[in-house]
Design an enzyme around this catalytic site. Structure first.
Site, PDB file in Angstrom:
ATOM      1  N   LYS A   1     -47.226  59.061  63.961  1.00  0.00           N
ATOM      2  CA  LYS A   1     -45.716  59.577  64.792  1.00  0.00           C
ATOM      3  C   LYS A   1     -44.048  59.146  64.231  1.00  0.00           C
ATOM      4  O   LYS A   1     -44.167  60.087  63.385  1.00  0.00           O
ATOM      5  CB  LYS A   1     -45.839  59.460  66.166  1.00  0.00           C
ATOM      6  CG  LYS A   1     -47.285  59.631  66.879  1.00  0.00           C
ATOM      7  CD  LYS A   1     -46.674  60.002  68.269  1.00  0.00           C
ATOM      8  CE  LYS A   1     -46.195  58.220  69.089  1.00  0.00           C
ATOM      9  NZ  LYS A   1     -46.956  56.738  68.252  1.00  0.00           N
TER      10      LYS A   1
ATOM     11  N   ARG B   1     -44.140  58.486  77.615  1.00  0.00           N
ATOM     12  CA  ARG B   1     -45.476  57.844  78.048  1.00  0.00           C
ATOM     13  C   ARG B   1     -46.190  57.819  78.710  1.00  0.00           C
ATOM     14  O   ARG B   1     -47.242  56.858  78.036  1.00  0.00           O
ATOM     15  CB  ARG B   1     -45.405  56.380  77.268  1.00  0.00           C
ATOM     16  CG  ARG B   1     -45.419  55.785  76.028  1.00  0.00           C
ATOM     17  CD  ARG B   1     -44.865  54.449  75.907  1.00  0.00           C
ATOM     18  NE  ARG B   1     -44.977  54.053  74.271  1.00  0.00           N
ATOM     19  CZ  ARG B   1     -44.600  53.580  73.529  1.00  0.00           C
ATOM     20  NH1 ARG B   1     -43.928  54.303  72.617  1.00  0.00           N
ATOM     21  NH2 ARG B   1     -45.325  52.712  72.522  1.00  0.00           N
TER      22      ARG B   1
ATOM     23  N   ARG C   1     -47.961  47.486  59.264  1.00  0.00           N
ATOM     24  CA  ARG C   1     -46.464  48.325  58.638  1.00  0.00           C
ATOM     25  C   ARG C   1     -45.119  47.267  59.055  1.00  0.00           C
ATOM     26  O   ARG C   1     -45.586  46.080  59.105  1.00  0.00           O
ATOM     27  CB  ARG C   1     -46.674  49.101  60.129  1.00  0.00           C
ATOM     28  CG  ARG C   1     -45.516  50.139  60.767  1.00  0.00           C
ATOM     29  CD  ARG C   1     -45.892  50.607  62.174  1.00  0.00           C
ATOM     30  NE  ARG C   1     -45.885  50.511  63.088  1.00  0.00           N
ATOM     31  CZ  ARG C   1     -46.075  50.831  64.028  1.00  0.00           C
ATOM     32  NH1 ARG C   1     -46.195  52.301  63.889  1.00  0.00           N
ATOM     33  NH2 ARG C   1     -46.601  50.075  64.954  1.00  0.00           N
TER      34      ARG C   1
ATOM     35  N   ARG D   1     -42.528  44.050  63.180  1.00  0.00           N
ATOM     36  CA  ARG D   1     -41.495  44.380  64.457  1.00  0.00           C
ATOM     37  C   ARG D   1     -42.894  42.864  64.700  1.00  0.00           C
ATOM     38  O   ARG D   1     -44.234  42.934  64.491  1.00  0.00           O
ATOM     39  CB  ARG D   1     -42.524  45.766  64.882  1.00  0.00           C
ATOM     40  CG  ARG D   1     -41.162  46.718  64.588  1.00  0.00           C
ATOM     41  CD  ARG D   1     -41.524  47.841  65.130  1.00  0.00           C
ATOM     42  NE  ARG D   1     -42.330  48.084  66.373  1.00  0.00           N
ATOM     43  CZ  ARG D   1     -42.784  49.454  66.942  1.00  0.00           C
ATOM     44  NH1 ARG D   1     -42.317  50.263  66.084  1.00  0.00           N
ATOM     45  NH2 ARG D   1     -43.500  48.945  67.623  1.00  0.00           N
TER      46      ARG D   1
ATOM     47  N   ARG E   1     -51.285  46.776  73.605  1.00  0.00           N
ATOM     48  CA  ARG E   1     -50.604  48.220  73.251  1.00  0.00           C
ATOM     49  C   ARG E   1     -51.923  49.228  73.244  1.00  0.00           C
ATOM     50  O   ARG E   1     -51.659  50.215  74.095  1.00  0.00           O
ATOM     51  CB  ARG E   1     -49.754  48.783  71.767  1.00  0.00           C
ATOM     52  CG  ARG E   1     -48.637  47.018  72.187  1.00  0.00           C
ATOM     53  CD  ARG E   1     -47.556  46.784  70.799  1.00  0.00           C
ATOM     54  NE  ARG E   1     -47.081  48.067  70.076  1.00  0.00           N
ATOM     55  CZ  ARG E   1     -46.628  48.687  69.210  1.00  0.00           C
ATOM     56  NH1 ARG E   1     -47.165  47.558  68.068  1.00  0.00           N
ATOM     57  NH2 ARG E   1     -46.149  49.616  68.762  1.00  0.00           N
TER      58      ARG E   1
HETATM   59  P1  AMP Z   1     -42.455  51.802  69.623  1.00  0.00           P
HETATM   60  O1  AMP Z   1     -41.795  51.734  68.624  1.00  0.00           O
HETATM   61  O2  AMP Z   1     -42.552  53.708  70.026  1.00  0.00           O
HETATM   62  O3  AMP Z   1     -43.845  51.713  69.518  1.00  0.00           O
HETATM   63  O4  AMP Z   1     -42.248  50.986  70.791  1.00  0.00           O
HETATM   64  C1  AMP Z   1     -42.733  49.440  70.887  1.00  0.00           C
HETATM   65  C2  AMP Z   1     -42.216  49.122  72.813  1.00  0.00           C
HETATM   66  O5  AMP Z   1     -41.404  49.650  72.954  1.00  0.00           O
HETATM   67  C3  AMP Z   1     -43.053  49.541  73.446  1.00  0.00           C
HETATM   68  O6  AMP Z   1     -44.596  48.798  72.950  1.00  0.00           O
HETATM   69  C4  AMP Z   1     -42.668  49.796  74.471  1.00  0.00           C
HETATM   70  O7  AMP Z   1     -43.240  48.129  75.344  1.00  0.00           O
HETATM   71  C5  AMP Z   1     -41.143  49.913  74.720  1.00  0.00           C
HETATM   72  N1  AMP Z   1     -40.985  51.723  75.112  1.00  0.00           N
HETATM   73  C6  AMP Z   1     -41.370  52.819  73.678  1.00  0.00           C
HETATM   74  N2  AMP Z   1     -41.278  53.911  74.522  1.00  0.00           N
HETATM   75  C7  AMP Z   1     -41.523  53.593  75.329  1.00  0.00           C
HETATM   76  C8  AMP Z   1     -41.749  54.464  76.118  1.00  0.00           C
HETATM   77  N3  AMP Z   1     -41.267  55.898  76.503  1.00  0.00           N
HETATM   78  N4  AMP Z   1     -41.397  53.982  78.407  1.00  0.00           N
HETATM   79  C9  AMP Z   1     -41.754  52.550  77.617  1.00  0.00           C
HETATM   80  N5  AMP Z   1     -42.087  51.658  77.177  1.00  0.00           N
HETATM   81  C10 AMP Z   1     -41.341  51.872  75.585  1.00  0.00           C
END
Ligand code: AMP
Length: 218
Positions: A13, A88, A127, A162, A173
């Site tokens: 994405k 989410r 990544r 990360r 996750r």
């Molecule tokens: P991402 O970069 O989108 O994979 O997000 C990394 C981490 O940030 C996730 O594993 C969550 O801990 C937190 N996170 C990101 N977006 C959200 C969201 N919309 N709701 C809750 N936690 C989020």
């Protein structure tokens, strides 16, 4: 154009959103990136979010919705946006619906990135992102022996993994995605907004598929 990119961690994405930003002149709004900026800047929110993120869990809905509301108020979001990693949870989806109804600008589409789950772990573990410009790369896809430069932006990319991309957190996750985020597929299907893209192809092929899916709402 106001669209959501929905899909498991590692489904591509974010990478596809970065490619579409330039073509469509709308920002990518990634709640993960917004949270990581808070963590970097050691804000109060960042301090609270860090341990939750490192454990592969979700930050609470109230925090996320207020962060998104604030981001929507910035000038560039008036033209539209690609939401990446948000919503989410079902409560976040309702919260988004309310925010967009308030400004009279409904969503145009939700693109679901469909990827075989066996591929996801490999993609996530490969990544890396550039510490300077934030662009995301993949060591499994990048031509050996060097990672690709940041589209010419950074002369010497400083690529980092990360903390939550480490293998043990990835499993958590993916589980959280199945339980809390996957129900959004039916939520948006019932609203007639869902468009599924098979996302286990090359970057440019997936971009072409996404663009084709968006033809409806250009
Ligand atoms: P991402 O970069 O989108 O994979 O997000 C990394 C981490 O940030 C996730 O594993 C969550 O801990 C937190 N996170 C990101 N977006 C959200 C969201 N919309 N709701 C809750 N936690 C989020």
């Amino acid at each position: 154009m106001r669209i959501i990119f929905l899909g498991a961690p590692g489904s591509g994405k974010g990478t596809q959103a970065q490619r579409l930003v330039e073509r469509h002149g709308i920002p990518q709004i990634s709640t993960g990136d917004l949270l990581r900026a808070h963590v970097r800047e050691v804000t109060e929110l960042g301090r609270r979010a860090k341990s939750v993120m490192d454990a592969g869990q979700l930050v609470d809905d109230v925090t996320i919705l207020s962060m998104v509301r604030e981001r929507f108020s910035e000038a560039d979001a008036a033209r539209g946006f690609i939401l990446d990693g948000f919503p989410r949870t079902i409560p976040q989806a309702y919260g988004l619906e309310t925010m967009l109804a308030e400004i009279g600008k409904p969503l145009n589409a939700v693109i679901l990135f469909d990827v075989d789950s066996a591929l996801l772990v490999k993609r996530i573990s490969g990544r890396r992102s550039c510490q300077d410009c934030g662009r995301v790369f993949n060591v499994h896809v990048a031509p050996a022996p060097v990672p690709p430069p940041c589209n010419g932006q950074c002369a010497t990319p400083r690529l980092l993994q990360r903390p939550d991309d480490a293998e043990d957190t990835v499993a958590k996750r993916l589980e959280v995605y199945e339980v809390q985020t996957a129900p959004l597929v039916d939520f948006y299907r019932e609203r007639g907004m869902l468009k599924t893209v098979q996302a286990d192809a090359s970057l440019s092929e997936v971009t072409a598929r996404v663009e084709a899916a968006l033809q409806c709402c250009a």
